[in-house]
Scaffold this motif. Structure first.
Motif, PDB file in Angstrom:
ATOM      1  N   TYR A  32       0.822  -1.207   0.000  1.00  8.67           N
ATOM      2  CA  TYR A  32       0.000   0.000   0.000  1.00  8.67           C
ATOM      3  C   TYR A  32       0.862   1.266   0.000  1.00  8.67           C
ATOM      4  CZ  TYR A  32      -4.143  -2.817   1.012  1.00  8.67           C
ATOM      5  OH  TYR A  32      -5.172  -3.725   0.947  1.00  8.67           O
ATOM      6  N   ILE A  33       1.929   1.248   0.778  1.00  8.00           N
ATOM      7  CA  ILE A  33       2.806   2.420   0.843  1.00  8.00           C
ATOM      8  C   ILE A  33       3.506   2.640  -0.491  1.00  8.00           C
ATOM      9  CG2 ILE A  33       4.904   3.349   1.915  1.00  8.00           C
ATOM     10  CD1 ILE A  33       3.942   2.021   4.532  1.00  8.00           C
ATOM     11  N   LEU A  34       3.956   1.562  -1.119  1.00  8.56           N
ATOM     12  CA  LEU A  34       4.588   1.697  -2.429  1.00  8.56           C
ATOM     13  C   LEU A  34       3.596   2.216  -3.470  1.00  8.56           C
ATOM     14  CD1 LEU A  34       6.838  -1.498  -2.535  1.00  8.56           C
ATOM     15  CD2 LEU A  34       7.576   0.879  -2.272  1.00  8.56           C
ATOM     16  N   ARG A  35       2.365   1.743  -3.403  1.00 11.10           N
ATOM     17  CA  ARG A  35       1.339   2.247  -4.329  1.00 11.10           C
ATOM     18  C   ARG A  35       1.047   3.725  -4.052  1.00 11.10           C
ATOM     19  NH1 ARG A  35      -0.782  -1.657  -7.433  1.00 11.10           N
ATOM     20  NH2 ARG A  35      -0.721  -3.796  -6.656  1.00 11.10           N
ATOM     21  N   GLU A  60       3.163  19.245  -1.188  1.00  8.02           N
ATOM     22  CA  GLU A  60       2.059  19.439  -0.244  1.00  8.02           C
ATOM     23  C   GLU A  60       0.713  19.136  -0.891  1.00  8.02           C
ATOM     24  OE1 GLU A  60      -0.136  20.029   3.069  1.00  8.02           O
ATOM     25  OE2 GLU A  60       2.028  19.774   2.925  1.00  8.02           O
ATOM     26  N   SER A  61       0.484  19.644  -2.083  1.00  5.83           N
ATOM     27  CA  SER A  61      -0.814  19.384  -2.716  1.00  5.83           C
ATOM     28  C   SER A  61      -0.949  17.912  -3.104  1.00  5.83           C
ATOM     29  CB  SER A  61      -1.013  20.284  -3.930  1.00  5.83           C
ATOM     30  OG  SER A  61      -0.053  19.998  -4.925  1.00  5.83           O
ATOM     31  N   SER A  62       0.144  17.264  -3.448  1.00 10.44           N
ATOM     32  CA  SER A  62       0.093  15.851  -3.827  1.00 10.44           C
ATOM     33  C   SER A  62      -0.071  14.951  -2.611  1.00 10.44           C
ATOM     34  CB  SER A  62       1.368  15.462  -4.579  1.00 10.44           C
ATOM     35  OG  SER A  62       1.488  16.211  -5.764  1.00 10.44           O
ATOM     36  N   ARG A  63       0.537  15.322  -1.513  1.00  9.98           N
ATOM     37  CA  ARG A  63       0.467  14.467  -0.325  1.00  9.98           C
ATOM     38  C   ARG A  63      -0.934  14.425   0.272  1.00  9.98           C
ATOM     39  NH1 ARG A  63       0.513  15.431   5.115  1.00  9.98           N
ATOM     40  NH2 ARG A  63       0.108  17.592   5.571  1.00  9.98           N
ATOM     41  N   GLN A  64      -1.745  15.411  -0.032  1.00  7.56           N
ATOM     42  CA  GLN A  64      -3.105  15.447   0.500  1.00  7.56           C
ATOM     43  C   GLN A  64      -3.943  14.267   0.018  1.00  7.56           C
ATOM     44  OE1 GLN A  64      -4.093  17.523   2.850  1.00  7.56           O
ATOM     45  NE2 GLN A  64      -2.073  18.487   2.791  1.00  7.56           N
ATOM     46  N   LYS A  65      -3.531  13.648  -1.064  1.00 12.65           N
ATOM     47  CA  LYS A  65      -4.297  12.533  -1.627  1.00 12.65           C
ATOM     48  C   LYS A  65      -3.784  11.176  -1.153  1.00 12.65           C
ATOM     49  CE  LYS A  65      -5.785  15.274  -5.481  1.00 12.65           C
ATOM     50  NZ  LYS A  65      -5.242  16.512  -5.036  1.00 12.65           N
ATOM     51  N   LEU A  66      -2.791  11.162  -0.261  1.00 12.23           N
ATOM     52  CA  LEU A  66      -2.215   9.917   0.233  1.00 12.23           C
ATOM     53  C   LEU A  66      -3.017   9.390   1.409  1.00 12.23           C
ATOM     54  CD1 LEU A  66       1.573  10.842   0.079  1.00 12.23           C
ATOM     55  CD2 LEU A  66       0.170   9.767  -1.675  1.00 12.23           C
ATOM     56  N   ASN A  67      -2.887   8.072   1.656  1.00 12.45           N
ATOM     57  CA  ASN A  67      -3.675   7.440   2.712  1.00 12.45           C
ATOM     58  C   ASN A  67      -2.837   6.676   3.737  1.00 12.45           C
ATOM     59  OD1 ASN A  67      -6.139   8.216   1.475  1.00 12.45           O
ATOM     60  ND2 ASN A  67      -5.901   6.547   0.020  1.00 12.45           N
ATOM     61  N   THR A  68      -1.536   6.595   3.548  1.00 10.21           N
ATOM     62  CA  THR A  68      -0.704   5.776   4.428  1.00 10.21           C
ATOM     63  C   THR A  68       0.203   6.660   5.276  1.00 10.21           C
ATOM     64  OG1 THR A  68       1.002   5.561   2.731  1.00 10.21           O
ATOM     65  CG2 THR A  68      -0.717   3.865   2.769  1.00 10.21           C
ATOM     66  N   THR A  69       1.120   6.030   5.985  1.00 12.48           N
ATOM     67  CA  THR A  69       2.077   6.763   6.816  1.00 12.48           C
ATOM     68  C   THR A  69       2.988   7.648   5.987  1.00 12.48           C
ATOM     69  OG1 THR A  69       3.578   4.867   6.753  1.00 12.48           O
ATOM     70  CG2 THR A  69       2.104   5.025   8.648  1.00 12.48           C
ATOM     71  N   LEU A  70       3.023   7.416   4.699  1.00 12.90           N
ATOM     72  CA  LEU A  70       3.814   8.249   3.795  1.00 12.90           C
ATOM     73  C   LEU A  70       3.318   9.697   3.819  1.00 12.90           C
ATOM     74  CD1 LEU A  70       6.114   8.034   1.730  1.00 12.90           C
ATOM     75  CD2 LEU A  70       4.388   7.633  -0.008  1.00 12.90           C
ATOM     76  N   LYS A  71       2.034   9.884   4.052  1.00  8.14           N
ATOM     77  CA  LYS A  71       1.448  11.224   4.092  1.00  8.14           C
ATOM     78  C   LYS A  71       2.099  12.076   5.175  1.00  8.14           C
ATOM     79  CE  LYS A  71      -3.005  13.564   4.313  1.00  8.14           C
ATOM     80  NZ  LYS A  71      -4.457  13.385   4.306  1.00  8.14           N
ATOM     81  N   ASP A  72       2.259  11.514   6.355  1.00  9.25           N
ATOM     82  CA  ASP A  72       2.877  12.248   7.458  1.00  9.25           C
ATOM     83  C   ASP A  72       4.360  12.497   7.198  1.00  9.25           C
ATOM     84  OD1 ASP A  72       0.461  12.284   8.828  1.00  9.25           O
ATOM     85  OD2 ASP A  72       0.895  10.414   9.871  1.00  9.25           O
TER      86      ASP A  72
END
Length: 172
Positions: A32-35, A60-72
């Motif tokens: 999931y994180i790799l995806r 910043e604008s791209s990270r808003q669409k992430l769902n895993t720990t990668l977002k933080d």
């Protein structure tokens, strides 16, 4: 006395099964994180190519669409990018934040870290090429992560239960 032994035995088996499930979920989370990273890179590529955004803004604008720990992790990197001009400190922040994602292998972390480090040190065309190269590497890593998940996930769950049963049998 027998009731206590049965209760302890059940708790040992449940605990070892839980540990097996944690290990299996780590494999699932890696994929999931790799995806998520793949999605992030595609979004960043679009932001810098078409919107001509600066790198921290694109992140910043791209990270808003992430769902895993990668977002933080990306969020912390963006904050550090905005707070300093030192490439050394930004590189250190990237290494620390990506390094703290436990589900990823060292190779996964190295690919992500080198991609993020090289992004700020090149022009627009080079950044797009870096992203495209990283995307192809990540697609291979996702395939590998999926194969490992399919092959080993059930095994870890089974080993967890069997290990708990073995411990119970040894101590009874």
């Amino acid at each position: 006395m027998i009731g206590a032994k049965i209760t302890i035995s059940i708790l040992i088996i449940l605990l070892s099964a839980y540990i097996g499930n944690i290990k299996a979920s780590k494999l699932k989370n890696r994929e999931y994180i790799l995806r998520d990273m793949l999605t992030f890179l595609e979004l960043v590529k679009n932001e810098i190519s078409y919107m001509l955004s600066y790198l921290p803004n694109a992140y910043e604008s791209s990270r808003q669409k992430l769902n895993t720990t990668l977002k933080d992790a990306i969020g912390n990197i963006v904050v550090d990018m905005l707070n300093t001009d030192s490439t050394y400190l930004i590189s250190k922040s990237i290494s620390e934040n990506i390094g703290n994602i436990n589900e990823l292998t060292e190779y996964d972390k190295n690919v992500i870290i080198s991609t993020l480090n090289n992004m700020g040190r090149s022009d627009l065309d080079s950044q797009v090429n870096i992203i495209n190269n990283s995307i192809s590497i990540l697609e291979n890593q996702i395939k590998e992560a999926n194969e490992i998940k399919l092959n080993n996930s059930k095994m870890y769950k089974t080993i967890g239960v069997i290990a708990g049963i073995m411990v119970v049998v040894i101590f009874i």
